[in-house]
Design an enzyme around this catalytic site. Structure first.
Site, PDB file in Angstrom:
ATOM      1  N   SER A 267      50.940  15.131   0.490  1.00  0.00           N
ATOM      2  CA  SER A 267      49.680  14.454   0.778  1.00  0.00           C
ATOM      3  C   SER A 267      48.510  15.152   0.091  1.00  0.00           C
ATOM      4  CB  SER A 267      49.501  14.343   2.292  1.00  0.00           C
ATOM      5  OG  SER A 267      48.520  13.401   2.620  1.00  0.00           O
TER       6      SER A 267
ATOM      7  N   ASP B  12      47.288   7.526   0.669  1.00  0.00           N
ATOM      8  CA  ASP B  12      47.120   6.982   2.028  1.00  0.00           C
ATOM      9  C   ASP B  12      45.759   7.339   2.626  1.00  0.00           C
ATOM     10  OD1 ASP B  12      47.532   9.659   2.610  1.00  0.00           O
ATOM     11  OD2 ASP B  12      49.225   9.343   3.961  1.00  0.00           O
TER      12      ASP B  12
ATOM     13  N   ASP C 154      43.823  10.493  -2.201  1.00  0.00           N
ATOM     14  CA  ASP C 154      44.585  11.734  -2.261  1.00  0.00           C
ATOM     15  C   ASP C 154      45.861  11.491  -3.073  1.00  0.00           C
ATOM     16  OD1 ASP C 154      45.818  10.140  -0.348  1.00  0.00           O
ATOM     17  OD2 ASP C 154      46.306  11.794   0.992  1.00  0.00           O
TER      18      ASP C 154
ATOM     19  N   ASP D  51      49.015  10.982  -2.558  1.00  0.00           N
ATOM     20  CA  ASP D  51      50.001   9.964  -2.179  1.00  0.00           C
ATOM     21  C   ASP D  51      49.353   8.650  -1.739  1.00  0.00           C
ATOM     22  OD1 ASP D  51      49.104  11.087   0.272  1.00  0.00           O
ATOM     23  OD2 ASP D  51      50.928  10.421   1.284  1.00  0.00           O
TER      24      ASP D  51
END
Length: 462
Positions: A106, A254, A250, A252
């Site tokens: 993340s 999300d 970010d 990833d």
């Protein structure tokens, strides 16, 4: 360097010694534990798992290890390769798969990676399921498949495009309305997969895109957590390009943050507020965020005639409460948008499309939109405690001290005062109490936090 095993998966820094860091041995062990658990959970002979990763430097190595481990267990793998967390979440039910693994740490820096685990709905596992996987990994009680029963690998790199189509088909997204607004947007993809997905989505919506750090090399050009102190470059570029706003995600994809047209942060907490404002204006209903998120969502929800509820911190807790309360939108104050019409997961592509619809219909600038919302300021502090102190006892004492206020104890202690709030949570990994406060000014939020810290010290005898 460290390895953190929790009910939501395993994350750690690459290199070093097994069980202390995220090494190849640890990746194999936890992938195998997930596969063994999935066989028991799904109660099927033949299983399918979707795998995708962000662009971080260790991603390909971890992906090869995880994919090969599942194949060795006799599980078929749909390998999305470079992808996003919400893309994998969407792919699991579309592929009729039994689960999914997202390889991403993340917003953590480049030396980190992680295995995030999904069920057959493409949603994160609950605490009980995560605990079972940790127990299987601890025992290392694995039985692998015979040579005739090995799993297969199907590579499919089309899912970001499929994800974009899913967003375009949402009932509250109208491509022509967005296209007619002629937006110009700067995108900071932090050299990960957001640099692929977000510009593609914007171009499909007729938006002029200025790319910044959108080459998915995994060499993050700044700390990848989308906070103000890391985002000077995009703030400058939005103004220089005379763009309508900026988008930051970010690694990833999300978490979603916006930069206003004046180069100022829109505020991560207000990503959800703005998207909820748009959705609630079209769909009557309720909202959910976590206890540490801004009160502004409650204000906007009540303005639209809905009911707001707060969940314990953690995406799985927010999703559970959203389902229980029939929330039409929800998420977390860190820029995580969960829109059930799409899927129950934080999704920056969905959030981007909803925000564009809001701006296209409202008109005006992003700075004007931000100024129209209730203005709150947060303070996030922590207090270091002596190891051995009874942290739970301290929290109970604080709850008792404020028992005449509006108190929640579902996740630490949240005290809602008339004009502000404080949320106290203990860390699971170190002797720390986190103190989050929110008030009508930064000075007042900091003052409230300092007052509560002094009271905790007094209760603890520090």
């Amino acid at each position: 360097m460290t390895l953190i095993k929790s009910i939501s998966g395993i994350r750690g820094t690459i290199g070093g010694k097994p069980s202390e860091n995220l090494t190849p041995l640890d990746a194999v062990k936890f992938a195998a534990a997930y596969g063994i658990w999935l066989k028991e959970y799904a109660k099927k002979d033949k299983l399918k798992v979707v795998i995708g990763r962000d662009a971080r430097l260790s991603g390909e190595m971890i992906q090869n290890l995880v994919v090969s481990t599942l194949v060795g267990l006799g599980i078929d793998v749909v390998d999305l390769d470079l992808s996003t967390t919400p893309t994998v979440e969407i792919a699991v039910p579309l592929e009729k798969a039994d689960g999914g693994i997202i390889l991403t740490a993340s917003h953590n820096p480049k030396q980190w990676n992680a295995l995030k685990l999904l069920n057959e709905k493409g949603e994160f596992l609950n605490a009980e399921q995560g605990a079972k996987i940790l127990a299987i990994a601890e025992k290392e009680d694995f039985t692998f498949a015979d040579v005739d029963d090995l799993g297969s690998i199907l590579k499919n790199d089309s899912y970001i495009d499929i994800h974009i189509d899913e967003v375009l088909n949402l009932s509250l997204v109208d491509k022509e309305i967005i296209k007619a607004a002629k937006f110009k947007v700067v995108v900071d993809g932090v050299n990960s997969t957001g640099g692929i997905a977000i510009p593609k989505l914007l171009e499909e919506l007729g938006v002029e895109v200025v790319k910044l750090y959108c080459d998915p090399t995994g060499h993050f050009p700044h700390n990848p957590e989308p906070l103000k102190e890391h985002l000077a470059d995009i703030c400058e570029l939005v103004v220089k390009e005379k763009a309508d706003f900026g988008i930051v995600v970010d690694p990833d994809v999300d978490r979603l943050a916006f930069i206003s047209n004046d180069g100022e942060m829109f505020g991560e907490e207000y990503t959800l507020v703005a998207c909820a404002d748009y959705v609630l204006g079209k769909t009557k209903g309720n909202t959910v965020s976590n206890l540490s998120s801004s009160r502004a969502l409650r204000d906007i929800t009540e303005k639209h005639g809905g009911t707001y509820e707060a969940a314990a911190v953690g995406e799985v807790n927010v999703v559970t409460k959203m389902k229980a309360n029939n929330a039409v939108i929800g998420g977390e104050g860190n820029g995580g948008i969960i829109y059930p019409e799409s899927h129950y997961g934080r999704d920056s592509l969905v959030g981007t499309a909803l925000f564009l619809m809001l701006m296209a219909e409202k008109g005006g600038t992003v700075a004007e939109l931000r100024a129209s919302y209730p203005s709150y300021f947060m303070s996030k502090k922590k207090i270091q405690l002596t190891p051995g102190l009874d942290v739970d006892g301290i929290l109970v004492a604080m709850a008792d001290k404020y028992k005449n206020e509006d108190i929640s104890t579902i996740d630490g202690v949240k005290i809602d005062f008339a004009e502000n709030w404080v949320h106290l949570r203990k860390s699971n990994t170190e002797p720390i109490i986190r103190i989050y406060t929110e008030d009508k000014s930064q000075a007042e939020a900091d003052k409230l936090a300092d007052r509560i810290i002094a009271e905790i010290k007094e209760v603890a005898g520090l």
